[in-house]
Design a protein around this motif. Structure first.
Motif, PDB file in Angstrom:
ATOM      1  N   LYS A   1       0.815  -1.218   0.000  1.00  0.00           N
ATOM      2  CA  LYS A   1       0.000   0.000   0.000  1.00  0.00           C
ATOM      3  C   LYS A   1       0.849   1.268   0.000  1.00  0.00           C
ATOM      4  N   THR A   2       2.153   1.128   0.263  1.00  0.00           N
ATOM      5  CA  THR A   2       3.028   2.310   0.314  1.00  0.00           C
ATOM      6  C   THR A   2       3.842   2.486  -0.964  1.00  0.00           C
ATOM      7  N   PHE A   3       3.495   1.740  -2.023  1.00  0.00           N
ATOM      8  CA  PHE A   3       4.215   1.813  -3.297  1.00  0.00           C
ATOM      9  C   PHE A   3       3.907   3.165  -3.950  1.00  0.00           C
ATOM     10  N   SER A   4       4.875   4.087  -3.936  1.00  0.00           N
ATOM     11  CA  SER A   4       4.620   5.479  -4.352  1.00  0.00           C
ATOM     12  C   SER A   4       4.212   5.589  -5.818  1.00  0.00           C
ATOM     13  N   LYS A   5       4.849   4.796  -6.691  1.00  0.00           N
ATOM     14  CA  LYS A   5       4.507   4.864  -8.113  1.00  0.00           C
ATOM     15  C   LYS A   5       3.066   4.424  -8.357  1.00  0.00           C
ATOM     16  N   GLY A   6       2.631   3.397  -7.616  1.00  0.00           N
ATOM     17  CA  GLY A   6       1.250   2.933  -7.741  1.00  0.00           C
ATOM     18  C   GLY A   6       0.261   3.965  -7.241  1.00  0.00           C
ATOM     19  N   LEU A   7       0.596   4.621  -6.099  1.00  0.00           N
ATOM     20  CA  LEU A   7      -0.267   5.667  -5.563  1.00  0.00           C
ATOM     21  C   LEU A   7      -0.406   6.823  -6.554  1.00  0.00           C
ATOM     22  N   TYR A   8       0.728   7.220  -7.133  1.00  0.00           N
ATOM     23  CA  TYR A   8       0.699   8.335  -8.082  1.00  0.00           C
ATOM     24  C   TYR A   8      -0.107   7.976  -9.329  1.00  0.00           C
ATOM     25  N   GLN A   9       0.075   6.738  -9.834  1.00  0.00           N
ATOM     26  CA  GLN A   9      -0.643   6.335 -11.041  1.00  0.00           C
ATOM     27  C   GLN A   9      -2.147   6.257 -10.794  1.00  0.00           C
ATOM     28  N   LYS A  10      -2.523   5.766  -9.609  1.00  0.00           N
ATOM     29  CA  LYS A  10      -3.957   5.704  -9.294  1.00  0.00           C
ATOM     30  C   LYS A  10      -4.532   7.115  -9.199  1.00  0.00           C
ATOM     31  N   ALA A  11      -3.783   8.029  -8.557  1.00  0.00           N
ATOM     32  CA  ALA A  11      -4.241   9.413  -8.436  1.00  0.00           C
ATOM     33  C   ALA A  11      -4.386  10.069  -9.810  1.00  0.00           C
ATOM     34  N   GLU A  12      -3.401   9.849 -10.700  1.00  0.00           N
ATOM     35  CA  GLU A  12      -3.456  10.420 -12.049  1.00  0.00           C
ATOM     36  C   GLU A  12      -4.660   9.904 -12.825  1.00  0.00           C
ATOM     37  N   THR A  13      -4.936   8.600 -12.685  1.00  0.00           N
ATOM     38  CA  THR A  13      -6.076   8.003 -13.396  1.00  0.00           C
ATOM     39  C   THR A  13      -7.380   8.579 -12.883  1.00  0.00           C
ATOM     40  N   LEU A  14      -7.513   8.677 -11.545  1.00  0.00           N
ATOM     41  CA  LEU A  14      -8.738   9.241 -10.964  1.00  0.00           C
ATOM     42  C   LEU A  14      -8.926  10.694 -11.404  1.00  0.00           C
ATOM     43  N   TYR A  15      -7.824  11.433 -11.463  1.00  0.00           N
ATOM     44  CA  TYR A  15      -7.899  12.832 -11.904  1.00  0.00           C
ATOM     45  C   TYR A  15      -8.397  12.912 -13.350  1.00  0.00           C
ATOM     46  N   THR A  16      -7.866  12.046 -14.209  1.00  0.00           N
ATOM     47  CA  THR A  16      -8.284  12.022 -15.617  1.00  0.00           C
ATOM     48  C   THR A  16      -9.746  11.652 -15.751  1.00  0.00           C
ATOM     49  N   MET A  17     -10.233  10.785 -14.862  1.00  0.00           N
ATOM     50  CA  MET A  17     -11.636  10.358 -14.882  1.00  0.00           C
ATOM     51  C   MET A  17     -12.565  11.451 -14.348  1.00  0.00           C
ATOM     52  N   GLY A  18     -11.994  12.504 -13.741  1.00  0.00           N
ATOM     53  CA  GLY A  18     -12.813  13.570 -13.189  1.00  0.00           C
ATOM     54  C   GLY A  18     -13.144  13.381 -11.718  1.00  0.00           C
ATOM     55  N   ASP A  19     -12.634  12.302 -11.099  1.00  0.00           N
ATOM     56  CA  ASP A  19     -12.847  12.078  -9.662  1.00  0.00           C
ATOM     57  C   ASP A  19     -11.778  12.834  -8.880  1.00  0.00           C
ATOM     58  N   PHE A  20     -11.911  14.161  -8.887  1.00  0.00           N
ATOM     59  CA  PHE A  20     -10.853  14.999  -8.327  1.00  0.00           C
ATOM     60  C   PHE A  20     -10.685  14.815  -6.821  1.00  0.00           C
ATOM     61  N   GLU A  21     -11.834  14.584  -6.105  1.00  0.00           N
ATOM     62  CA  GLU A  21     -11.746  14.444  -4.652  1.00  0.00           C
ATOM     63  C   GLU A  21     -10.953  13.192  -4.273  1.00  0.00           C
ATOM     64  N   PHE A  22     -11.258  12.055  -4.935  1.00  0.00           N
ATOM     65  CA  PHE A  22     -10.546  10.820  -4.620  1.00  0.00           C
ATOM     66  C   PHE A  22      -9.091  10.894  -5.091  1.00  0.00           C
ATOM     67  N   ALA A  23      -8.876  11.585  -6.219  1.00  0.00           N
ATOM     68  CA  ALA A  23      -7.497  11.772  -6.686  1.00  0.00           C
ATOM     69  C   ALA A  23      -6.702  12.531  -5.640  1.00  0.00           C
ATOM     70  N   LEU A  24      -7.354  13.547  -5.027  1.00  0.00           N
ATOM     71  CA  LEU A  24      -6.683  14.348  -4.005  1.00  0.00           C
ATOM     72  C   LEU A  24      -6.258  13.499  -2.820  1.00  0.00           C
ATOM     73  N   VAL A  25      -7.108  12.535  -2.449  1.00  0.00           N
ATOM     74  CA  VAL A  25      -6.795  11.627  -1.332  1.00  0.00           C
ATOM     75  C   VAL A  25      -5.489  10.881  -1.594  1.00  0.00           C
ATOM     76  N   PHE A  26      -5.352  10.338  -2.817  1.00  0.00           N
ATOM     77  CA  PHE A  26      -4.167   9.523  -3.122  1.00  0.00           C
ATOM     78  C   PHE A  26      -2.926  10.373  -3.371  1.00  0.00           C
ATOM     79  N   TYR A  27      -3.129  11.602  -3.881  1.00  0.00           N
ATOM     80  CA  TYR A  27      -1.982  12.511  -3.975  1.00  0.00           C
ATOM     81  C   TYR A  27      -1.435  12.826  -2.582  1.00  0.00           C
TER      82      TYR A  27
END
Length: 460
Positions: free
Chosen positions: A40-66
């Motif tokens: 769960k602490t894999f930084s590259k995975g966290l960043y990629q999930k945040a980027e994907t959520l941001y692209t999908m328009g889920d800005f609030e959840f993207a903010l959580v992972f950023y």
């Protein structure tokens, strides 16, 4: 195609990036989440999930992972940038915190608000109340420069529609279908506003500016760059410069070359071992672009700087290139003798028959312009010989035409006719219809001159 090894989280992130590039956000999110399954602490995975959520328009959840990534790796600027762009996107969607009053349940439903916003953006028509008539609702004005960046070519359309609103008579009129003109104009403006908001959410202006500043800071900060990094930058830049020039954008090509030149000059010789050679090459690129723009004096100076660098650093190929270009500039501005002198200096440096063909042809053409027909014929025949060695039919055509024109100047009409006929055969061989027409006209003129000469001889 990426072959995944069992539990390879790095490979999962790589594939997620590929899916995101293709616009497949669903699979991108799956792979990003899979990369975090065992760590769960894999930084590259966290960043990629945040980027994907941001692209999908889920800005609030993207903010959580950023935020999660930033807490784990605060030294990585990308997480801080992600936090900033997500916060800005959220503010753009629902307004600033001070403007939101939580008075009823509807204000808390920020998740459904995104769906409503998306649905509204698909509607081109807007409904107006009676008391609104054609007066547009006043909204906080966006900076015109920012709006122009967001809308691009559509900015001019919005400006035109806003200008129409000032025409009261037009706004009171209706179309044949009974639709008020004001309704159509306001619906168009509303649509463009939603587009502007959409692009601001997808890639906020602030985030764009910050990304650019960060890139510039990295270049300034990292004075010691890896050789591979430097090489990639140089190769990519030179490709872009050449592509812009060949694509009909000499001004952009020139600006790009000047920027790269300024960058390279700030680097050390250790970072760029062939620095002087590269600087000369960039002066050559700038000169070629300037010549295309008609800036002949500036082009001449740029190519002379290329020649100076080449001679100072003992670079024979660069010397040959610079002489070639300087001769072209001289020929373009009508200084034919200077062009001849420059190109004749280059002759010993020519490495191939094809290069000699072009060189001899251009020198011969300059002699023809100076009415030195014998020298023009001599170089035309040299050009033809080199073209025969190379087996290049097109250059055989050009060289033969040059020889024929030299014979016309020398009033050797019989030889001129013979060479024009040879040239016509070459033109037919390569299906050059324009050349065929020009040669036929020239043959007609030479034939008349030949007949007149024969008649004069008979009379004598």
């Amino acid at each position: 195609a990426l072959k995944l090894r069992a539990g390879d989280k790095h490979c999962l992130v790589a594939r997620s990036k590929c899916y995101l590039k293709l616009g497949d956000t669903e699979n991108s999110l799956k792979d990003a989440e899979a990369s975090l399954q065992n760590d769960k602490t894999f930084s590259k995975g966290l960043y990629q999930k945040a980027e994907t959520l941001y692209t999908m328009g889920d800005f609030e959840f993207a903010l959580v992972f950023y935020h999660r990534g930033y807490r784990l790796r605060p030294e990585l600027q990308k997480f801080r940038l992600g936090i900033e762009k997500s916060q800005e996107a959220i503010v753009n969607c629902i307004g600033s915190p001070s403007s939101v009053k939580l008075e009823n349940k509807e204000d808390l439903c920020f998740i459904s608000r995104q769906a409503e916003s998306k649905k509204a953006s698909q509607k081109l028509q807007i409904k107006l109340t009676k008391d609104q008539k054609w007066t547009r609702k006043q909204e906080p004005g966006r900076n015109p420069k920012t709006e122009r960046q967001l809308l691009g070519e559509l900015y001019a359309d919005k400006a035109y529609l806003e200008k129409l609103l000032k025409d009261e008579d037009l706004m009171e009129s209706s179309t044949k279908q009974g639709i008020k003109v004001v309704d159509l104009v306001l619906s168009g403006i509303s649509y463009l506003d939603t587009r502007s908001e959409f692009w601001q959410q997808q890639k906020p202006i602030y985030a764009r500016v910050r990304e650019r500043k960060l890139r510039q800071q990295r270049w300034i900060r990292d004075k010691k760059r890896k050789p591979a990094e430097v090489a990639r930058y140089i190769v990519k830049s030179m490709e872009d410069i050449d592509m812009l020039l060949t694509g009909g954008s000499p001004e952009e090509s020139c600006k790009k070359a000047e920027r790269v030149l300024q960058t390279i000059q700030g680097w050390s010789d250790d970072e760029v071992p062939n620095k002087n050679e590269l600087i000369g090459n960039l002066h050559s690129c700038i000169g070629n672009a300037q010549l295309e723009m008609g800036q002949t004096e500036a082009a001449l100076q740029s190519h002379k700087m290329d020649l100076e660098f080449a001679r100072q650093n003992d670079l024979p190929d660069a010397v040959s290139r610079a002489l070639d270009n300087i001769g072209r500039v001289y020929a373009r501005i009508g200084k034919f003798q200077q062009a001849i002198d420059t190109w004749e200096e280059k002759i010993p440096m020519a490495k191939s028959s094809l290069e000699k063909t072009w060189l001899f042809h251009e020198i011969g053409r300059c002699y023809l312009e100076l009415n030195k027909a014998a020298a023009a014929q001599n170089y035309g025949e040299k050009s033809l010989q080199s073209a025969d060695e190379e087996g290049d039919v097109e250059w055989q055509l050009h060289a033969t035409v040059l020889v024929a024109q030299a014979h016309v100047k020398l009033k050797d009409y019989r030889s001129a006719i013979m060479n024009f006929e040879k040239a016509l055969e070459k033109a037919k061989l390569i299906h050059n219809e324009a050349a065929q027409k020009a040669i036929i006209i020239a043959l007609g003129d030479v034939s008349k001159s030949f007949i007149e000469e024969l008649n004069e001889r008979r009379e004598e």
